[in-house]
Design a protein around this motif. Structure first.
Motif, mmCIF file in Angstrom:
data_model
loop_
_atom_site.group_PDB
_atom_site.id
_atom_site.type_symbol
_atom_site.label_atom_id
_atom_site.label_comp_id
_atom_site.label_asym_id
_atom_site.label_seq_id
_atom_site.Cartn_x
_atom_site.Cartn_y
_atom_site.Cartn_z
ATOM 1 N N LEU A 73 0.812 -1.207 0.000
ATOM 2 C CA LEU A 73 0.000 0.000 0.000
ATOM 3 C C LEU A 73 0.849 1.263 0.000
ATOM 4 N N ARG A 74 0.297 2.292 -0.654
ATOM 5 C CA ARG A 74 0.978 3.578 -0.721
ATOM 6 C C ARG A 74 1.291 4.099 0.679
ATOM 7 N N GLU A 75 0.340 3.978 1.595
ATOM 8 C CA GLU A 75 0.539 4.485 2.956
ATOM 9 C C GLU A 75 1.693 3.756 3.643
ATOM 10 N N THR A 76 1.834 2.475 3.379
ATOM 11 C CA THR A 76 2.929 1.695 3.963
ATOM 12 C C THR A 76 4.273 2.201 3.464
ATOM 13 N N LEU A 77 4.351 2.477 2.172
ATOM 14 C CA LEU A 77 5.598 2.980 1.589
ATOM 15 C C LEU A 77 5.935 4.365 2.114
ATOM 16 N N GLU A 78 4.942 5.235 2.205
ATOM 17 C CA GLU A 78 5.194 6.593 2.700
ATOM 18 C C GLU A 78 5.675 6.570 4.149
ATOM 19 N N THR A 79 5.077 5.710 4.954
ATOM 20 C CA THR A 79 5.500 5.602 6.354
ATOM 21 C C THR A 79 6.916 5.059 6.449
ATOM 22 N N ARG A 80 7.223 4.062 5.616
ATOM 23 C CA ARG A 80 8.569 3.473 5.645
ATOM 24 C C ARG A 80 9.630 4.485 5.269
ATOM 25 N N VAL A 81 9.333 5.351 4.315
ATOM 26 C CA VAL A 81 10.325 6.294 3.809
ATOM 27 C C VAL A 81 10.367 7.581 4.628
ATOM 28 N N TYR A 82 9.187 8.101 4.978
ATOM 29 C CA TYR A 82 9.137 9.431 5.569
ATOM 30 C C TYR A 82 8.791 9.442 7.059
ATOM 31 N N GLY A 83 8.363 8.319 7.606
ATOM 32 C CA GLY A 83 7.995 8.284 9.019
ATOM 33 C C GLY A 83 6.511 8.564 9.216
ATOM 34 N N TYR A 84 6.070 8.410 10.462
ATOM 35 C CA TYR A 84 4.642 8.531 10.778
ATOM 36 C C TYR A 84 4.177 9.973 10.909
ATOM 37 N N ASP A 85 5.059 10.829 11.370
ATOM 38 C CA ASP A 85 4.604 12.150 11.815
ATOM 39 C C ASP A 85 5.024 13.288 10.904
ATOM 40 N N LYS A 86 5.313 12.984 9.629
ATOM 41 C CA LYS A 86 5.752 14.034 8.719
ATOM 42 C C LYS A 86 4.730 14.227 7.603
ATOM 43 N N PHE A 87 4.556 15.494 7.213
ATOM 44 C CA PHE A 87 3.698 15.791 6.074
ATOM 45 C C PHE A 87 4.402 15.352 4.797
ATOM 46 N N VAL A 88 3.683 14.613 3.956
ATOM 47 C CA VAL A 88 4.263 14.092 2.726
ATOM 48 C C VAL A 88 3.553 14.708 1.539
ATOM 49 N N ASN A 89 4.312 15.384 0.705
ATOM 50 C CA ASN A 89 3.765 15.936 -0.523
ATOM 51 C C ASN A 89 3.222 14.821 -1.403
ATOM 52 N N ALA A 90 2.121 15.091 -2.081
ATOM 53 C CA ALA A 90 1.441 14.059 -2.881
ATOM 54 C C ALA A 90 2.359 13.452 -3.939
ATOM 55 N N ASN A 91 3.350 14.227 -4.432
ATOM 56 C CA ASN A 91 4.206 13.737 -5.502
ATOM 57 C C ASN A 91 5.526 13.154 -5.001
ATOM 58 N N SER A 92 5.776 13.211 -3.692
ATOM 59 C CA SER A 92 7.078 12.774 -3.167
ATOM 60 C C SER A 92 7.339 11.304 -3.446
ATOM 61 N N LEU A 93 6.370 10.454 -3.140
ATOM 62 C CA LEU A 93 6.574 9.023 -3.358
ATOM 63 C C LEU A 93 6.729 8.712 -4.846
ATOM 64 N N GLU A 94 5.912 9.358 -5.682
ATOM 65 C CA GLU A 94 6.018 9.125 -7.125
ATOM 66 C C GLU A 94 7.410 9.479 -7.637
ATOM 67 N N SER A 95 7.999 10.518 -7.063
ATOM 68 C CA SER A 95 9.347 10.916 -7.466
ATOM 69 C C SER A 95 10.368 9.838 -7.123
ATOM 70 N N GLN A 96 10.238 9.258 -5.922
ATOM 71 C CA GLN A 96 11.146 8.180 -5.525
ATOM 72 C C GLN A 96 10.948 6.952 -6.421
ATOM 73 N N ILE A 97 9.709 6.617 -6.695
ATOM 74 C CA ILE A 97 9.408 5.466 -7.543
ATOM 75 C C ILE A 97 9.975 5.670 -8.943
#
Length: 223
Positions: free
Chosen positions: A170-194
């Motif tokens: 899941l997208r949420e799982t990847l965002e948490t793994r990369v950015y942590g639980y308590d950080k605001f994540v830009n909508a395009n940040s994960l797509e950029s890493q991918i």
């Protein structure tokens, strides 16, 4: 203690062997990657003193080969390549230490003794997906035995995908793994890493792909 010295400069090799044998070490010498690989397959070395620039390639490929074969081995690099990137790359691949030429023999001896104090794990956990292998302990990757150099964030994404190869992560799982639980994540940040990770994988192998499941997440697939 038995050492393998991988060094193609005959004068340096003879000097080091004489110095180390005076201190009680048993030293075998290999002047190429091929000879060193044959020696390592027979086992029995407590430490490998490894030059990087060899006639048939980069010495660090021996480190990668040992990890891929799940054959634990200590490596101490001796090389004239002294740029910070060279040192960091070698250490991240699994070298125990790094000494730049020219070096003080007493410092080398101290570093050898320090490396020998480190436990040599009999098993290292690894995960494989086609030609892609993850060394779990080091969070480092190889493709067909060759290093896959990634940014930290890319490595975290790929590590999460390798935890469930071929399955949806899941997208949420990847965002948490990369950015942590308590950080605001830009909508395009994960797509950029991918996107960067896909380019890196494509450069190394046509087999491993990252497939997007719209609105849900991503998964590793083999083609």
């Amino acid at each position: 203690m038995r050492l393998l010295l991988v060094e193609d400069d005959e004068d340096i090799a003879e000097t080091l062997v004489a110095f180390l044998e005076r201190d009680g070490f048993v030293v075998d010498v290999a002047d190429s990657l091929a000879m060193a690989q044959d020696a390592l397959e027979s086992g029995g070395f407590d430490l490998v003193l490894l030059d990087r620039v060899l006639p048939d390639g980069d010495g660090v490929s021996l480190i990668t080969a040992a990890k891929t074969a799940n054959r634990p081995q200590r490596f101490l690099l001796l090389t004239a390549l002294s740029e910070i990137d060279d040192r960091v790359d070698a250490l991240e691949l699994g070298a125990d230490d790094y000494v730049s030429k020219p070096f003080e023999p007493r410092e080398l001896l101290a570093r050898i003794r320090n490396a020998l104090r480190r436990p040599l794990n009999s098993q290292r956990e690894s995960r494989r997906f086609g030609p892609l292998v993850l060394d779990v302990e080091a969070c480092s990757f190889t493709v067909d035995g060759k290093p896959l150099m990634l940014r930290r964030t890319e490595a975290l994404v790929l590590e999460a995908l390798m935890a469930r190869p071929g399955q949806l992560v899941l997208r949420e799982t990847l965002e948490t793994r990369v950015y942590g639980y308590d950080k605001f994540v830009n909508a395009n940040s994960l797509e950029s890493q991918i996107s960067r990770l896909r380019r890196n994988l494509t450069e190394h192998t046509p087999q491993v792909k990252i497939s997007a499941v719209r609105g849900m997440g991503y998964q590793l697939i083999l083609e």
